[in-house]
Structures are given as structure tokens and as C-alpha cells.
Design a protein around this motif. Sequence first.
Motif, PDB file in Angstrom:
ATOM      1  N   ASN A 141       0.810  -1.230   0.000  1.00 20.11           N
ATOM      2  CA  ASN A 141       0.000   0.000   0.000  1.00 20.11           C
ATOM      3  C   ASN A 141       0.838   1.272   0.000  1.00 20.11           C
ATOM      4  O   ASN A 141       0.292   2.367   0.069  1.00 20.11           O
ATOM      5  CB  ASN A 141      -0.916   0.011   1.232  1.00 20.11           C
ATOM      6  CG  ASN A 141      -2.000  -1.047   1.148  1.00 20.11           C
ATOM      7  OD1 ASN A 141      -2.614  -1.228   0.105  1.00 20.11           O
ATOM      8  ND2 ASN A 141      -2.223  -1.752   2.256  1.00 20.11           N
ATOM      9  N   ASN A 169       1.146   3.775   3.275  1.00 17.28           N
ATOM     10  CA  ASN A 169      -0.289   3.508   3.303  1.00 17.28           C
ATOM     11  C   ASN A 169      -1.076   4.545   2.498  1.00 17.28           C
ATOM     12  O   ASN A 169      -2.103   5.063   2.950  1.00 17.28           O
ATOM     13  CB  ASN A 169      -0.799   3.464   4.751  1.00 17.28           C
ATOM     14  CG  ASN A 169      -2.091   2.677   4.887  1.00 17.28           C
ATOM     15  OD1 ASN A 169      -2.439   1.871   4.014  1.00 17.28           O
ATOM     16  ND2 ASN A 169      -2.815   2.913   5.967  1.00 17.28           N
ATOM     17  N   SER A 178      -4.961   4.293   1.892  1.00 20.15           N
ATOM     18  CA  SER A 178      -5.930   4.412   2.976  1.00 20.15           C
ATOM     19  C   SER A 178      -6.979   5.472   2.650  1.00 20.15           C
ATOM     20  O   SER A 178      -6.645   6.549   2.140  1.00 20.15           O
ATOM     21  CB  SER A 178      -5.214   4.799   4.270  1.00 20.15           C
ATOM     22  OG  SER A 178      -6.142   5.151   5.279  1.00 20.15           O
ATOM     23  N   CYS A 220      -6.212   8.866   3.679  1.00 17.77           N
ATOM     24  CA  CYS A 220      -5.079   9.554   3.053  1.00 17.77           C
ATOM     25  C   CYS A 220      -5.605  10.456   1.938  1.00 17.77           C
ATOM     26  O   CYS A 220      -5.612  10.092   0.765  1.00 17.77           O
ATOM     27  CB  CYS A 220      -4.094   8.529   2.505  1.00 17.77           C
ATOM     28  SG  CYS A 220      -2.497   9.244   2.062  1.00 17.77           S
TER      29      CYS A 220
END
Length: 488
Positions: free
Chosen positions: A225, A240, A243, A246
Motif C-alpha cells: 500500500n 499507506n 488508505s 489519506c
Amino acid sequence: MKACHFKFSITNVLLLTLATMFSYAAANAQNSGLQADLRSSAAVPNQGGVLPTAPAGGVVVGQQSWVCDAAEGFAPVVNAQTGALDPFLAIGTSGNIKLPISPTTVPATCGQSALQSNGLAYITQAVVDTRDTPSTARGVLRTALDPDTGALIGPSSYIATTAGLDGNQPTAAAIGPDGNLYVGFLKNGNIKRIVNPGSGVAQVVQSVGNTPQGHPARAFAFIGNDLFIASVDALSVILNATSPSCTGGCNATAISDGFTGAVHTGLTSDGVNTLYFAVAGDQQIPGSSQIWRYSTTNAHFTFVSQGGVDKNGANASNFSFVAGKTNLLALDAAGNLWIGDDTSNASAVGAGRLWTISAAALATLPAGSTTGGTNTQTIFNLLRGPWFMGFTQLGFTPTFNPDGTFTATILSNAGGLTTDSGTWTLTPPKVAQPIGNPQGHLTLTDSKGVVLFSADFLLLNADELVAVMPWTGSLGTPISGVLIKQTI
């Protein structure tokens, strides 16, 4: 006032320390890398293809490679030889997509390409003539390839056409494990997420964050990720990045890869734990355009290659990737590394080159070390002007000129003064040391072809270089391997 000569008196303790350090360094050095296999050549008749022109983004579907070519558009790579192992390759002139898809014939240059497992390919179109090309025919192009054969099945269309991506010149692209397309730009450091890129042409586009310092991006790659970014001055990562939280403020963190401030032109990954990145280098530093491997498992760097060999015999000696133009970097399903560069700065049709490094060759590389690149550029930037080196029988004072020439005075212990001149070259070190200092190999050759001095160097501070033993040359045995810059 010139620097005083007492600065060159090094104690036995320091010499012993340096010797110990260099012995350790030699035992843990990176290897000298691999020779890439040049796969395109004007010496071989092309069957249904032409030589590449500024090859940029590429994808490999099964056995079929596709390259975004400045002259031919998004085009298949075809064999230029039959019945040959690792044959010469060319850019196909049929079955390709001319860019842009619009009433105009004005060509577009490409950025990175990204591929989904279902065969959908996404091509970033970095530069077009906006006077002739409507905004609906700029930005990110989606087309369909057969996931088994790699054949073009289409149709092709531009996506996210209402988001204004085209004006910022998209050039970096990667499919995340969430199935969304992540895009970076030449005009700014914004990182965008195109949601559900395989459906429709007016997708939702979300802001993810920015590159370090907000500087333009060149290429993306995912490992899990985490989104890795090659930008104009750094290798960085957004952890990440997929996410849902994000959005907007997930800014990239720079990775200390040893190439601080250098343009990073290419990026690809195996999606698991291995990243390959290309740095632009400098035209005045042969071999400074390099490819490195980065393992996310242990944060180790390994030098991969700085060029290759033309196997048709026309260029028997090694030659380097072109500084600033190693834009194409891609891995195929078998783990072979594909590389593309251009010898004309994209100004001449057919001046591009395609290279490969086999998975078998890549497997022979060492695990690497926590020390990345050599920052040769840093030493190069400091070399202009007068320096001094002390030898047993003389003092050697070279002045490095910007055009690659030098003039020098040689002062003997008897008081005799002579002058000399010639050329200097700074290349990556013969043996890269696992020390964080900038490193390079400096060679001075006089006008008669005599090598006066040739050695690997470490930059200790802003005006002091230390040679790594052993060194070669005709100036005699040094009392130290220290080169000190003079002050005025």
C-alpha cells in the motif's frame, strides 16, 4: 591568500584510521554492477518497425512489450530478427496508438504507463501542443490490451476529462492495490488519485498529498500500500497511500538514497519488496546516470547498472545511459528489467535505445548496504578552481576548468617549478564505499596522454577530498591522499 601547506601534514594516527576505514570499506563495497543488453540497433534491418524515439513509459503483457514512443505513440515492441536469442527490437509501426487522439496530427511525448491485471493500460501524456489539441484529448489515456496476448483490442479514451489534469502535464502513473490510478505531474508536486479509472471518462479525482518540497514528479511505483515517488530531487514514499484517510495531507517523506538533489527519472517495482530507480546524472560525468535497486525488507541499496554493450560489434566498448533521459523503467512478469533512454535529448527521430537486464543477471547482484548512491555530482560541483596535493618529492597544484581541462604547477623540493595541462574526468567510484560521503573517481591526464593521478575519492568536508588506496599515476608516491581546495 592561498591555503597554507601545513594543512597537508597528516599524523600517523589519522593515516592509520583512514587505512582501517578503507580496508573495512573495500571488504563491504558494492560490486561494479551489470552490463545492460542493448536491444535496438540501426545495424539490423527492422521488420515492420523503426528505431525508438525518446521511449518513456512501458508495460509488458505476457510476452508483448509496449512502449510510449515520442514518434510512434503507444506502440508494440517487435522483433527485428527471427530465430535469434534475445533478438534486436524495434518500435512497431502498425497496431499502435498515435497520440493525441484528436483531429490534429501534432505528436505528444509520453510519461509513465501503468497496467491493470485485466489488460487496461494507462498512458500519461506529459507534453502536447495545447494550441492544436483540445483538453479532452490530453492528460491520461486509457486503452485495452488482451491480458493473455498483449494485443491491442481497444477502445481508447482519455479519462478524468473534467478534472483539469491535462494542464499540469501528468507524467507519473501507478495502479494501487485498491484498483485506483495514482498520478503525478511535471508542473507541480501534487499527487492525485483517480477513482475507478477503468469505467467512464469523468471519474472522481481526489488529492492524496504532495512530493517532498512540492517539486514535480517523474514516476511512481507501489510496494504493497506504500507509494514510492521519483521526483526531480528525491526518492520518497507515502506510507499507506491507499488508505481512505489519506486525502490531501499525506505528503511524501524523502528516502536517503545517496542522490540528494538529483533528478530521479524512472521507477518500477515487483510490488512485493523490491524497487528499481533511475537517476538522471550529469552529461559531464560519464556513467552518472545510474539504476539502483532498493529493498524495502532491509532498506539496502544495490548498484545495478550505468550502461551496457552494443552486441552487434559497432560499439565494442562500454557506454553509458544518457544523462537525464533514462525515462523508461519497467519489470516484466519474468522479472526482466526493461530500460529506455535517448541519445538526442528527444530532438531526433530514431535516436532512442531499448535495453534489458535479465532476471538471472539481476539475481547475481549482492544484497547491498544501507549506503545508497555516491553523490558524484556534489564533488563535481566543488571541483572548479585551484586545489593542492602534497607528494613526497613535490607539490601538485591543479586548477580545474569548467570545460573539463586543467592547468597545473608542479613544485619540486629543489625549488624547480614546471607547468602542465590536460583533461580531467570525474566518474562514479571504481569501488563504492559503504560510507555516506559523496564519492567519485578523479583522473587527470596531461596533454601527452600521461595519467598524472587516478583514484577514488571521498569528500570529507566542503574543501577536502581523501583518496582511497590504491591510486595510480606518474606523480610519485603521495605523503597523503588528501586534496585540499585553495582559498583566495
